[in-house]
Motif scaffolding. Structure first.
Motif, mmCIF file in Angstrom:
data_model
loop_
_atom_site.group_PDB
_atom_site.id
_atom_site.type_symbol
_atom_site.label_atom_id
_atom_site.label_comp_id
_atom_site.label_asym_id
_atom_site.label_seq_id
_atom_site.Cartn_x
_atom_site.Cartn_y
_atom_site.Cartn_z
ATOM 1 N N GLU A 1 -67.364 56.999 13.064
ATOM 2 C CA GLU A 1 -66.289 57.783 12.451
ATOM 3 C C GLU A 1 -64.904 57.373 12.965
ATOM 4 O OE1 GLU A 1 -64.837 62.460 12.074
ATOM 5 O OE2 GLU A 1 -66.585 61.936 13.311
ATOM 6 N N LYS B 1 -63.419 56.861 8.780
ATOM 7 C CA LYS B 1 -63.336 58.323 8.673
ATOM 8 C C LYS B 1 -64.277 58.871 7.601
ATOM 9 C CE LYS B 1 -59.296 58.227 5.554
ATOM 10 N NZ LYS B 1 -60.078 58.355 4.347
ATOM 11 N N GLY C 1 -67.457 60.473 8.784
ATOM 12 C CA GLY C 1 -67.366 61.662 9.618
ATOM 13 C C GLY C 1 -67.692 62.941 8.870
#
Length: 362
Positions: A181, A185, A188
């Motif tokens: 992550e 991103k 995540g």
């Protein structure tokens, strides 16, 4: 079932809207990525996953069984009504039921097939690769697998094992995603852990190693398999949980998060997943090169692959053949044509990553 005909036709009409939206979304992946995959749908997925995460077993497994039995009942009613009269209403009930399932599937997860491809997300450049490129990738994966194999546990027969068993694997899957992550991103989020499938042994006859259930947000793993690819399978289903619908991309993300993992058994499992796919591609393109590289496997790697192959050979048969056909039809219906690129997207992503790393190393 719903008794009001108008409501039934309304539900059925929403299928046409969903199909139209799907066709439009195919043309605007950036919009889907931002507003659906990382927006509206991520909220739904996380809420479902966190809610069902408190349940120690797979709620989705029981839900799927219930929905399947309900489908069987509705189909039987149709046949009975064809004989005794009233078939039109029975058919309408069946179509309404299937329509409702399709709409929920698309709203909760299905539009993720139209999100940005992972090569765009990761800035990897997929391009035509030569057999030599593929050979070098396989050679590199073998070296990594051989080294990692020395760091994992094995049983008295010299086969790789995970001492903590599947419970330990499912618990630790999140670690790789937490690390990944930081770079991506999109991987995540807050999700419940992967869950074991109670009917895992029966599932072996279908060749299915995991199932993501959009209706409950649960990543479900067949735990009655060998330890070799168990971590990679858990990571694969966790990729689906994060909205990556395409099988080949979920495989690459499984490899990515496993090799980023802090534990050697995950690193080894992810590397072996990549090695199996890459060597299969090399086998199809250059059999002699494939045989040459197989000789460089360490004894541990050889034993693990042989044990895994012998394990699955016990379950081969008509059920698995039928399951493969159904799964292939499902993938094609969602626009997944494996091999659209030079070696299939999983291997092409591996090749793109390998080339990128070599550029940085120079």
């Amino acid at each position: 079932m719903i008794k009001r005909p108008k409501l039934k036709f309304t539900i059925i009409s929403f299928v046409l809207i969903a199909i139209l939206m799907n066709l439009i979304f195919k043309r605007i992946p950036e919009f889907v990525e931002k507003n659906y995959s990382l927006g509206f749908d991520k909220t739904i997925r996380q809420a479902l996953s966190i809610s069902t995460g408190y349940i120690p077993f797979s709620f989705g497994e029981f839900l799927v069984i219930f929905l399947f039995l309900l489908l069987v009942i509705l189909v039987l009613i149709v046949f009975i009504k064809i004989k005794n009269g009233g078939a039109l209403n029975a058919i309408l009930n069946l179509v309404t039921y299937l329509s409702a399932l399709y709409i929920i599937f698309m709203v909760f997860w299905g539009f993720n097939y139209n999100r940005l491809s992972f090569d765009k997300i990761s800035n990897l450049k997929i391009e035509k690769s030569s057999k030599q490129d593929l050979y070098l990738l396989c050679e590199d994966l073998i070296k990594r697998a051989n080294m990692l194999r020395e760091q994992v546990n094995e049983n008295s027969q010299g086969v790789m094992i995970i001492p903590g068993g599947y419970k330990d694997v499912l618990k630790r899957t999140k670690i790789g995603y937490d690390i990944a992550e930081k770079k991506y991103k999109e991987l995540g989020g807050k999700y419940g852990p992967p869950k074991p499938i109670l009917l895992s042994r029966a599932l072996n006859y279908t060749g299915i190693t995991g199932i993501y259930i959009p209706f409950t947000g649960e990543a479900n793993v067949n735990v009655a398999v060998t330890d070799l690819l168990l971590p990679a399978t858990a990571a694969h289903e966790a990729a689906h949980q994060r909205g990556f619908a395409r099988e080949d991309e979920a495989n690459y993300i499984a490899y990515l998060t496993c090799t980023m993992h802090s534990d050697y058994d995950f690193k080894y499992s992810g590397t072996m997943l990549a090695l199996i796919y890459s060597m299969n591609a090399l086998y199809d393109k250059d059999n002699s090169a494939y045989k040459e590289l197989v000789k460089t496997y360490s004894e541990g790697v050889k034993k693990d692959l042989q044990y895994d192959s012998e394990f699955w050979s016990k379950y081969e048969g008509k059920v698995q053949d039928f399951s493969d056909k159904v799964n292939n039809s499902y993938l094609k219906s969602n626009g997944q044509e494996d091999g659209v690129q030079s070696y299939g997207r999983m291997v092409d992503l591996l090749l793109a990553e390998y080339k990128e790393k070599n550029k940085l190393a120079k």
